[in-house]
Design a protein around this motif. Structure first.
Motif, short mmCIF file in Angstrom:
data_model
loop_
_atom_site.label_atom_id
_atom_site.label_comp_id
_atom_site.label_asym_id
_atom_site.label_seq_id
_atom_site.Cartn_x
_atom_site.Cartn_y
_atom_site.Cartn_z
N VAL A 60 30.29 -15.25 -38.38
CA VAL A 60 29.87 -15.00 -37.02
C VAL A 60 30.61 -13.72 -36.64
CG1 VAL A 60 29.63 -17.27 -36.31
CG2 VAL A 60 31.81 -16.41 -36.44
N ARG A 61 30.29 -13.12 -35.72
CA ARG A 61 31.01 -11.63 -35.55
C ARG A 61 31.54 -11.68 -34.24
NH1 ARG A 61 32.19 -8.57 -37.68
NH2 ARG A 61 30.88 -6.46 -37.01
N GLY A 62 32.68 -10.81 -34.11
CA GLY A 62 33.51 -10.97 -33.05
C GLY A 62 33.12 -10.16 -31.84
N TYR A 107 27.05 -8.77 -28.92
CA TYR A 107 25.30 -8.25 -28.90
C TYR A 107 24.59 -8.57 -30.11
CZ TYR A 107 28.22 -4.16 -31.01
OH TYR A 107 28.82 -3.43 -31.89
N TYR A 108 25.34 -9.18 -30.89
CA TYR A 108 24.33 -9.46 -32.20
C TYR A 108 23.18 -10.30 -31.98
CZ TYR A 108 28.02 -6.66 -34.55
OH TYR A 108 28.57 -5.45 -35.10
N THR A 109 22.25 -9.83 -32.75
CA THR A 109 20.81 -10.97 -32.61
C THR A 109 20.43 -10.55 -34.08
OG1 THR A 109 19.60 -8.91 -32.24
CG2 THR A 109 19.86 -10.69 -30.17
N TYR A 159 44.22 -3.59 -29.05
CA TYR A 159 45.89 -3.95 -29.18
C TYR A 159 45.82 -5.20 -29.91
CZ TYR A 159 50.42 -4.68 -27.21
OH TYR A 159 51.78 -4.88 -27.27
N GLU A 160 45.83 -4.97 -31.39
CA GLU A 160 46.03 -6.32 -32.04
C GLU A 160 47.35 -6.30 -32.80
OE1 GLU A 160 42.38 -7.61 -34.52
OE2 GLU A 160 42.04 -5.46 -34.37
N ARG A 161 47.76 -7.28 -33.38
CA ARG A 161 49.08 -7.52 -34.16
C ARG A 161 48.98 -6.47 -35.34
NH1 ARG A 161 51.21 -10.74 -37.61
NH2 ARG A 161 49.54 -11.89 -37.62
N PRO A 214 37.19 0.40 -28.06
CA PRO A 214 37.69 -0.36 -29.07
C PRO A 214 36.51 -0.47 -30.05
CG PRO A 214 36.59 -1.59 -27.25
CD PRO A 214 36.54 -0.32 -26.90
N GLU A 215 35.49 0.17 -29.91
CA GLU A 215 34.34 0.29 -31.20
C GLU A 215 33.45 1.26 -30.55
OE1 GLU A 215 30.90 -2.04 -31.15
OE2 GLU A 215 30.97 -0.89 -29.01
N GLY A 216 32.51 1.81 -31.51
CA GLY A 216 31.67 2.73 -31.16
C GLY A 216 30.17 2.58 -30.58
P1 HAM Z 1 33.91 -4.76 -36.17
O1 HAM Z 1 33.67 -5.78 -37.12
O2 HAM Z 1 34.71 -5.05 -34.95
O3 HAM Z 1 32.50 -4.30 -35.50
O4 HAM Z 1 34.62 -3.39 -36.71
C1 HAM Z 1 33.95 -2.83 -37.92
C2 HAM Z 1 35.12 -2.29 -39.07
O5 HAM Z 1 36.31 -1.91 -38.26
C3 HAM Z 1 35.91 -3.77 -39.60
O6 HAM Z 1 35.06 -4.31 -40.49
C4 HAM Z 1 37.00 -3.17 -39.94
O7 HAM Z 1 36.84 -2.48 -41.26
C5 HAM Z 1 37.38 -2.01 -39.07
N1 HAM Z 1 38.46 -2.65 -38.05
C6 HAM Z 1 38.24 -3.44 -36.95
N2 HAM Z 1 39.45 -3.47 -36.24
C7 HAM Z 1 40.36 -2.87 -36.91
C8 HAM Z 1 41.89 -2.67 -36.94
N3 HAM Z 1 42.28 -3.24 -35.70
N4 HAM Z 1 42.59 -1.86 -37.77
C9 HAM Z 1 41.79 -1.32 -38.79
N5 HAM Z 1 40.51 -1.49 -38.91
C10 HAM Z 1 39.70 -2.07 -38.15
C11 HAM Z 1 32.12 -3.09 -34.63
O8 HAM Z 1 33.25 -2.57 -34.23
C12 HAM Z 1 30.85 -2.68 -34.44
N6 HAM Z 1 30.71 -1.74 -33.63
C13 HAM Z 1 29.93 -2.45 -35.86
C14 HAM Z 1 28.55 -2.06 -35.60
C15 HAM Z 1 28.07 -1.16 -35.42
N7 HAM Z 1 27.63 -3.21 -35.27
C16 HAM Z 1 26.50 -2.40 -35.08
N8 HAM Z 1 26.75 -1.21 -35.06
#
Ligand code: HAM
Length: 418
Positions: free
Chosen positions: A256-258, A261-263, A113-115, A80-82
């Protein structure tokens, strides 16, 4: 029934891929200038990785992950993220043994799995960057400056940078407690989600868009007033470095972030142009994540931007590649001459298109227009006999004669290109 793509999963057609490539190339250029190297990690990981990093009580882990059991009975999840996968690789390959300071960037699809709606998809793409091994606020400022430069280089004045600090395991519990008791006094005004979050994750109530919750939390205690000495100093230094480099920002203590792990430093690049999907990029520091995943106590900070959202902000600018020259023919033997010319010009780096179907001259010229060719040439008997032809500049109809050879045409088309 017609076969279509899965809901929330999009095709990127050639019309649009020019814009995507422009974004990717600009990111590579800016990140590599800052000393970042590309890392490529799998799109699927063991489910446990995301539970342990993003956090069990987050929306992502609770509701949004594409998780399934594979044929070997393992629970796996489409990322779901990198950040989690990149840190898993950093630990697994003991990259820290060589140098705890790693500067890594990545790009690719993520799955939630978002709307689906404008700017929000189930398969979306992130470009992200992470630095490990530096506690100093200087790293925070470099990451923020790099992100700001990216948006400047790409030619966008939106989005703008907002920063906050979420404290550390030393000071956050006290803030959490203060916020919880504030919210408990207003529990009647909160939505069901926030009532539940009160126990698991009260900070998320500050991010809730339900009007009752927004109103009830207007006067909520600020995280910035609950930072310990170390976190307060860190945040002041980040701001000082940003001021030193003239990077514009504003402070948003309600951010606040979703992800859990943030500090300390967190940030978002926000825009008012994409409706409710206001975050174009987001990130922060995660000093406890690497050790939480079984690695050494090494800090980290990074961000990810949503490629689709950046592309939406770039709007309808033209990024498609146009042919340099369209060769039209009067048919017959001239097509052989045209084909040889096209082949030679392509090999010498000139983008050429010609008629494939023996269409009328009128329809060939219509196609030259449609493809937005910069020049066109018509090859008929006379041109073949004389070895010269008029090359027409499509923008204004200006014509210039050139030798009907690769060098002759190349010289004309290239010289005007510069
Ligand atoms: P995140 O805020 O969940 O952070 O996602 C980062 C960005 O991904 C969002 O600001 C948005 O632009 C894009 N994004 C997220 N969900 C969607 C979606 N369903 N559709 C389109 N774009 C989306 C992270 O993922 C962390 N891993 C960021 C990070 C890297 N923090 C530290 N290192």
């Amino acid at each position: 029934m017609a076969l279509t793509a899965v809901k929330g999963f999009n095709d990127i057609l050639p019309d649009e891929s020019g814009r995507w490539q422009y974004i990717e190339q600009t990111a590579r250029r800016v990140f590599e200038l800052n000393g970042f190297g590309e890392i490529r990690v799998p799109v699927m990981e063991k489910t446990e990785l995301f539970c342990r990093s993003i956090g069990d009580a987050t929306d992502i882990v609770e509701k949004e992950m594409y998780t399934f059991v594979d044929k070997g009975e393992n629970s796996v999840t489409l990322r779901p993220e990198g950040t989690a996968g990149v840190m898993r690789a950093f630990i697994e390959h003991k990259m820290y043994a060589q140098d705890p300071i790693a500067k890594l960037y990545y790009m690719g699809p993520m799955f939630r799995y978002e709307r689906p709606q404008k700017g929000r998809y189930r398969q979306f793409h992130q470009i992200g960057a992470e630095i490990t091994g530096v506690n100093d606020p200087l790293a925070d400022a470099q990451v923020l400056n790099m992100l700001t430069s990216f948006f400047r280089e790409i030619g966008l004045t939106e989005p703008t940078l907002q920063i906050n600090s979420l404290g550390c395991p030393e000071c956050r519990p006290a803030y959490r407690a203060a916020l919880r008791s504030f919210l408990e006094e207003r529990i009647g005004h909160l939505c069901d989600d926030c009532k539940r979050r009160l126990v698991t994750n009260p900070l998320r109530a500050l991010d809730c868009k339900v009007p009752g919750c927004v109103e009830a939390t207007t006067l909520a205690p600020s995280v910035l007033e609950h930072l310990c000495g170390g976190c307060d100093d860190h945040f002041s230094s980040v701001r000082r470095y940003l001021d030193l480099s003239a990077t514009p920002y504003s402070i948003n203590s309600r951010m606040v972030r979703g992800l859990d792990y943030y500090t300390r430093t967190t940030f978002e690049m926000v825009t008012g142009l994409l409706g409710s999907q206001s975050a174009v990029a987001a990130g922060g520091r995660y000093d406890g994540l690497i050790s939480q995943l079984g690695g050494p106590a090494i800090p980290g900070i990074g961000f990810a931007m949503g490629l689709e959202r950046v592309a939406l902000l770039l709007g309808s600018q033209e990024f498609a590649t146009q042919p340099d020259l369209f060769i039209a023919t009067m048919g017959g033997g001239e097509r052989d001459v045209a084909f040889r010319l096209m082949d030679g010009l392509l090999k010498s780096g000139v983008r050429v298109e010609m008629d494939y179907e023996g269409k009328s001259l009128k329809s060939q010229m219509r196609r030259a227009d449609k493809l937005k060719a910069r020049y066109s040439v018509v090859i008929g008997e006379n041109e073949v006999a004389s070895g010269r032809a008029s090359i027409k500049r499509m923008a204004d109809g200006f014509q210039e004669e050139a030798a009907l050879t690769i060098t002759g045409i190349q010289l004309l088309v290239k010289s005007v290109k510069q």
